[in-house]
Design an enzyme around this catalytic site. Structure first.
Site, PDB file in Angstrom:
ATOM      1  N   ALA A 134      12.268   0.621   5.507  1.00 57.42           N
ATOM      2  CA  ALA A 134      12.581  -1.478   5.087  1.00 57.42           C
ATOM      3  C   ALA A 134      11.870  -2.756   5.402  1.00 57.42           C
ATOM      4  CB  ALA A 134      14.377  -1.573   6.584  1.00 57.42           C
ATOM      5  N   MET A 181       0.787  -1.101   0.483  1.00 58.63           N
ATOM      6  CA  MET A 181       0.142  -0.004   0.453  1.00 58.63           C
ATOM      7  C   MET A 181       0.681   1.180   0.391  1.00 58.63           C
ATOM      8  SD  MET A 181      -3.480  -0.676   2.080  1.00 58.63           S
ATOM      9  CE  MET A 181      -2.635  -0.606   3.676  1.00 58.63           C
ATOM     10  N   GLN A 203      -3.127 -12.831   7.263  1.00 56.74           N
ATOM     11  CA  GLN A 203      -3.208 -12.185   5.597  1.00 56.74           C
ATOM     12  C   GLN A 203      -2.506 -12.663   5.291  1.00 56.74           C
ATOM     13  OE1 GLN A 203      -2.890  -8.251   3.914  1.00 56.74           O
ATOM     14  NE2 GLN A 203      -0.927  -9.002   3.409  1.00 56.74           N
ATOM     15  N   SER A 263       6.583  -0.750  10.577  1.00 59.25           N
ATOM     16  CA  SER A 263       5.162  -0.783   9.665  1.00 59.25           C
ATOM     17  C   SER A 263       4.976   1.034   9.392  1.00 59.25           C
ATOM     18  CB  SER A 263       3.963  -1.261  11.037  1.00 59.25           C
ATOM     19  OG  SER A 263       2.577  -0.833  10.567  1.00 59.25           O
ATOM     20  N   SER A 264       3.778   0.890   8.506  1.00 57.96           N
ATOM     21  CA  SER A 264       3.887   2.441   7.833  1.00 57.96           C
ATOM     22  C   SER A 264       2.764   2.901   9.096  1.00 57.96           C
ATOM     23  CB  SER A 264       2.712   2.237   6.482  1.00 57.96           C
ATOM     24  OG  SER A 264       3.892   1.626   5.912  1.00 57.96           O
ATOM     25  N   LEU A 266       6.317   3.041   1.557  1.00 62.38           N
ATOM     26  CA  LEU A 266       7.699   1.881   2.358  1.00 62.38           C
ATOM     27  C   LEU A 266       8.547   2.098   2.952  1.00 62.38           C
ATOM     28  CD1 LEU A 266       8.017   0.891  -2.028  1.00 62.38           C
ATOM     29  CD2 LEU A 266       6.123   0.164  -0.214  1.00 62.38           C
ATOM     30  N   HIS A 319       9.843  -3.217   3.383  1.00 62.10           N
ATOM     31  CA  HIS A 319       9.014  -3.574   2.591  1.00 62.10           C
ATOM     32  C   HIS A 319       9.904  -4.012   1.603  1.00 62.10           C
ATOM     33  CE1 HIS A 319       6.156  -1.269   3.484  1.00 62.10           C
ATOM     34  NE2 HIS A 319       5.196  -1.969   3.178  1.00 62.10           N
TER      35      HIS A 319
END
Length: 265
Positions: free
Chosen positions: A30, A25, A148, A180-181, A28, A32
């Protein structure tokens, strides 16, 4: 690096493949990057999707304020040598109301599904649409979102999709907090407190605390916990006595920010 914002451009880039897809989503970090590098080890071409999926957000959740950082994301992915970025507008993936949805069955109604009804319907639907659009040979999902990953694996298995699902390990900050974002939402004081979630899960994983005790510790420290539960890794069902290959999963709200984490043991 090719950037596709519509389906014709995406399909014209098919000659760059076959792709290993990393769905994201955006915003981004580290974690990702580690998934992108894992994808590189499994295929000759990497595709990354960037799409904030409205279908997986409840009306009260953070769809509107979720960070959109495409320029930074593009530079990061270019530096990693990514061949293709698919970054569609909402009306590209959803040109009309999405009345046909993928329901992941009982697995999607447990744990996160209890507290975010419909969440995994939205996740499963967008992932299937991305698979159909990109047509990857494989796709990488992080263990940070453990349920997920399980839901996607089961969808691929039951729908006979010719896609290998690859799991990437959770990347953590030096104090143990899972990247986490949404960590960006934390205040300075909350950021200091946030690693407690990983610590209580660790205590459960080594037998120093029960799930209930971990839940209560979070509550006593000012969190609003949703669950701390031990499940089987294979299917996320409750384990029988003596079973191995387990995972402890937790979700709790710290201030306005909901954090999730898990540890295998």
């Amino acid at each position: 690096m090719k950037i596709a914002r519509d389906l014709p451009t995406l399909r014209a880039a098919a000659a760059l493949g076959p792709f290993v897809l990393v769905p994201t989503m955006g915003n981004l970090h580290a974690g990702h990057v580690s998934l992108v590098r894992l994808a590189r080890r499994h295929g000759r071409a990497v595709a990354v999707s960037i799409f904030v999926n409205r279908l997986q957000f409840a009306p009260s959740e953070d769809f509107e304020r979720y960070p959109r950082t495409f320029d930074d994301d593009r530079r990061l992915l270019d530096a990693e040598g990514v061949e293709l970025v698919f970054a569609p507008a909402e009306n590209v993936l959803y040109p009309q109301a999405q009345t046909v949805m993928v329901h992941p069955g009982p697995l999607g109604e447990e744990l996160e599904g209890r507290f975010r009804p419909g969440f995994f319907n939205g996740v499963s639907t967008v992932v299937l649409k991305l698979f159909n659009a990109v047509q990857p040979a494989a796709a990488v999902f992080g263990k940070k979102d453990y349920q997920q990953l399980a839901v996607v694996r089961e969808m691929v298995r039951q729908l006979d999709l010719p896609i290998e699902i690859i799991a990437g390990e959770t990347v953590r900050e030096t104090d143990g907090l899972a990247m986490s974002s949404r960590n960006a939402y934390l205040s300075a004081a909350e950021r200091v407190e946030a690693p407690r979630l990983q610590r209580v899960l660790q205590a459960v994983s080594i037998g120093k605390a029960t799930s209930r005790e971990a839940f209560d510790e979070l509550a006593a420290a000012g969190w609003n916990p949703d669950y701390v539960e031990v499940r089987r890794r294979a299917d996320l069902k409750a384990p029988r006595a003596g079973e191995r290959e387990l995972v402890v999963l937790g979700a709790a709200r710290l201030g306005r920010t909901r954090l999730i984490d898990n540890l295998e043991f």
